[in-house]
Design a protein around this motif. Structure first.
Motif, PDB file in Angstrom:
ATOM      1  N   LYS A 200       0.830  -1.202   0.000  1.00 26.89           N
ATOM      2  CA  LYS A 200       0.000   0.000   0.000  1.00 26.89           C
ATOM      3  C   LYS A 200       0.868   1.256   0.000  1.00 26.89           C
ATOM      4  O   LYS A 200       0.644   2.184  -0.797  1.00 26.89           O
ATOM      5  CB  LYS A 200      -0.912   0.005   1.222  1.00 26.89           C
ATOM      6  CG  LYS A 200      -1.837   1.217   1.294  1.00 26.89           C
ATOM      7  CD  LYS A 200      -2.484   1.351   2.644  1.00 26.89           C
ATOM      8  CE  LYS A 200      -1.483   1.818   3.680  1.00 26.89           C
ATOM      9  NZ  LYS A 200      -2.125   2.142   4.985  1.00 26.89           N
ATOM     10  N   ASP A 201       1.874   1.294   0.878  1.00 24.46           N
ATOM     11  CA  ASP A 201       2.737   2.471   0.977  1.00 24.46           C
ATOM     12  C   ASP A 201       3.574   2.670  -0.285  1.00 24.46           C
ATOM     13  O   ASP A 201       3.805   3.806  -0.723  1.00 24.46           O
ATOM     14  CB  ASP A 201       3.652   2.349   2.196  1.00 24.46           C
ATOM     15  CG  ASP A 201       2.893   2.468   3.513  1.00 24.46           C
ATOM     16  OD1 ASP A 201       1.738   2.933   3.488  1.00 24.46           O
ATOM     17  OD2 ASP A 201       3.458   2.087   4.556  1.00 24.46           O
ATOM     18  N   ALA A 202       4.013   1.553  -0.866  1.00 19.06           N
ATOM     19  CA  ALA A 202       4.826   1.644  -2.094  1.00 19.06           C
ATOM     20  C   ALA A 202       3.991   2.165  -3.246  1.00 19.06           C
ATOM     21  O   ALA A 202       4.429   3.029  -4.016  1.00 19.06           O
ATOM     22  CB  ALA A 202       5.423   0.288  -2.427  1.00 19.06           C
ATOM     23  N   LEU A 203       2.769   1.648  -3.392  1.00 23.61           N
ATOM     24  CA  LEU A 203       1.881   2.119  -4.459  1.00 23.61           C
ATOM     25  C   LEU A 203       1.557   3.597  -4.287  1.00 23.61           C
ATOM     26  O   LEU A 203       1.539   4.359  -5.254  1.00 23.61           O
ATOM     27  CB  LEU A 203       0.602   1.291  -4.498  1.00 23.61           C
ATOM     28  CG  LEU A 203       0.725  -0.128  -5.032  1.00 23.61           C
ATOM     29  CD1 LEU A 203      -0.542  -0.919  -4.766  1.00 23.61           C
ATOM     30  CD2 LEU A 203       1.020  -0.112  -6.526  1.00 23.61           C
ATOM     31  N   LYS A 204       1.321   4.003  -3.055  1.00 26.61           N
ATOM     32  CA  LYS A 204       1.019   5.398  -2.767  1.00 26.61           C
ATOM     33  C   LYS A 204       2.224   6.272  -3.159  1.00 26.61           C
ATOM     34  O   LYS A 204       2.060   7.357  -3.755  1.00 26.61           O
ATOM     35  CB  LYS A 204       0.681   5.578  -1.305  1.00 26.61           C
ATOM     36  CG  LYS A 204       0.320   7.005  -0.925  1.00 26.61           C
ATOM     37  CD  LYS A 204       0.053   7.102   0.575  1.00 26.61           C
ATOM     38  CE  LYS A 204      -0.196   8.554   0.969  1.00 26.61           C
ATOM     39  NZ  LYS A 204      -0.387   8.695   2.445  1.00 26.61           N
ATOM     40  N   ALA A 205       3.424   5.811  -2.812  1.00 27.82           N
ATOM     41  CA  ALA A 205       4.634   6.581  -3.114  1.00 27.82           C
ATOM     42  C   ALA A 205       4.849   6.719  -4.609  1.00 27.82           C
ATOM     43  O   ALA A 205       5.278   7.774  -5.104  1.00 27.82           O
ATOM     44  CB  ALA A 205       5.846   5.915  -2.466  1.00 27.82           C
ATOM     45  N   MET A 206       4.545   5.646  -5.364  1.00 27.14           N
ATOM     46  CA  MET A 206       4.768   5.683  -6.810  1.00 27.14           C
ATOM     47  C   MET A 206       3.682   6.440  -7.554  1.00 27.14           C
ATOM     48  O   MET A 206       3.896   6.917  -8.659  1.00 27.14           O
ATOM     49  CB  MET A 206       4.888   4.255  -7.356  1.00 27.14           C
ATOM     50  CG  MET A 206       6.200   3.588  -6.960  1.00 27.14           C
ATOM     51  SD  MET A 206       6.490   1.985  -7.753  1.00 27.14           S
ATOM     52  CE  MET A 206       5.450   0.923  -6.748  1.00 27.14           C
ATOM     53  N   MET A 207       2.503   6.559  -6.947  1.00 24.64           N
ATOM     54  CA  MET A 207       1.410   7.264  -7.601  1.00 24.64           C
ATOM     55  C   MET A 207       1.410   8.743  -7.253  1.00 24.64           C
ATOM     56  O   MET A 207       0.701   9.523  -7.836  1.00 24.64           O
ATOM     57  CB  MET A 207       0.063   6.658  -7.219  1.00 24.64           C
ATOM     58  CG  MET A 207      -0.165   5.263  -7.758  1.00 24.64           C
ATOM     59  SD  MET A 207      -0.135   5.176  -9.558  1.00 24.64           S
ATOM     60  CE  MET A 207      -1.609   6.109  -9.957  1.00 24.64           C
TER      61      MET A 207
END
Length: 207
Positions: A200-207
């Motif tokens: 979740k945190d990685a997707l948020k960071a990349m988006m």
């Protein structure tokens, strides 16, 4: 045609799960917004299903709601968008966020999804703009949106020693390059974080 599965959640390894339905185990791929809402292993689980039959495989795609499945089906109607890319889109953005991006001609947000270039994003906006109007009022997904936006939603996951490896593997399965997945997971990693939290945190960071 398989439209729904109800059974026991036996295994979950993002973005795929195994559900036992009457002694038969079904492998199902999910977007992360649905994956976050899964119960613990061993618990009852119900998913709306999109069933794909190919010459070399029969594939099941699962969703926490019929609305999210409906958006997935609209996505794969678009020229150049296959099931894998549709899952990646719905993992990086909640259903409501995607609808808003299309309505606002927000090409930039859509191109942050792996595999979606500017031309593909423009085609999505052009082909789906009219279709998204009917979804605007019905695609609100509170739990999925809360995860995508970083707001806490009550849930319980077991922290695994290999949470980082699981998170990296899940991101690669969604289409992110291995180097990008590892770099981002390393960046957001914190002690005790579950694989789901890291994804979740990685997707948020990349988006």
């Amino acid at each position: 045609m398989i439209g729904r599965l109800s059974g026991t959640l036996i295994e979950k390894q993002a973005p795929e799960v195994l559900i036992d339905c009457g002694g038969v185990g079904y492998e199902v791929q999910l977007p992360m917004t649905s994956f976050y809402q899964l119960p613990a292993e061993g618990e009852p689980c119900t998913l709306s299903i999109h069933f794909v039959v190919r010459e070399d495989a029969q594939l099941l795609y699962g969703f926490a709601s019929k609305q999210e499945r409906a958006l997935f089906r609209e996505l794969i109607k678009t020229n150049g968008i296959g099931p894998k890319m549709a899952l990646a889109i719905l993992s990086g953005m909640s259903a409501e966020q995607f609808v808003q991006a299309v309505q606002r001609d927000d090409i930039t947000s859509i191109t942050k999804v792996p595999g979606v270039g500017k031309k593909t994003a423009e085609r999505l906006v052009v082909e789906m703009r009219d279709r998204m109007n009917k979804f605007a009022a019905t695609l609100a997904t509170p739990s999925a949106d809360a995860f995508a936006l970083g707001n806490p939603v009550e849930n319980t996951y077991i922290t695994a020693p290999d949470a980082k490896e699981d998170a990296i593997a899940a991101l690669e399965a969604l289409g992110y390059k291995a180097t990008v997945a590892k770099k981002t997971v390393d960046k957001v990693h914190s002690a005790g974080a579950t694989s789901e939290q890291l994804i979740k945190d990685a997707l948020k960071a990349m988006m």
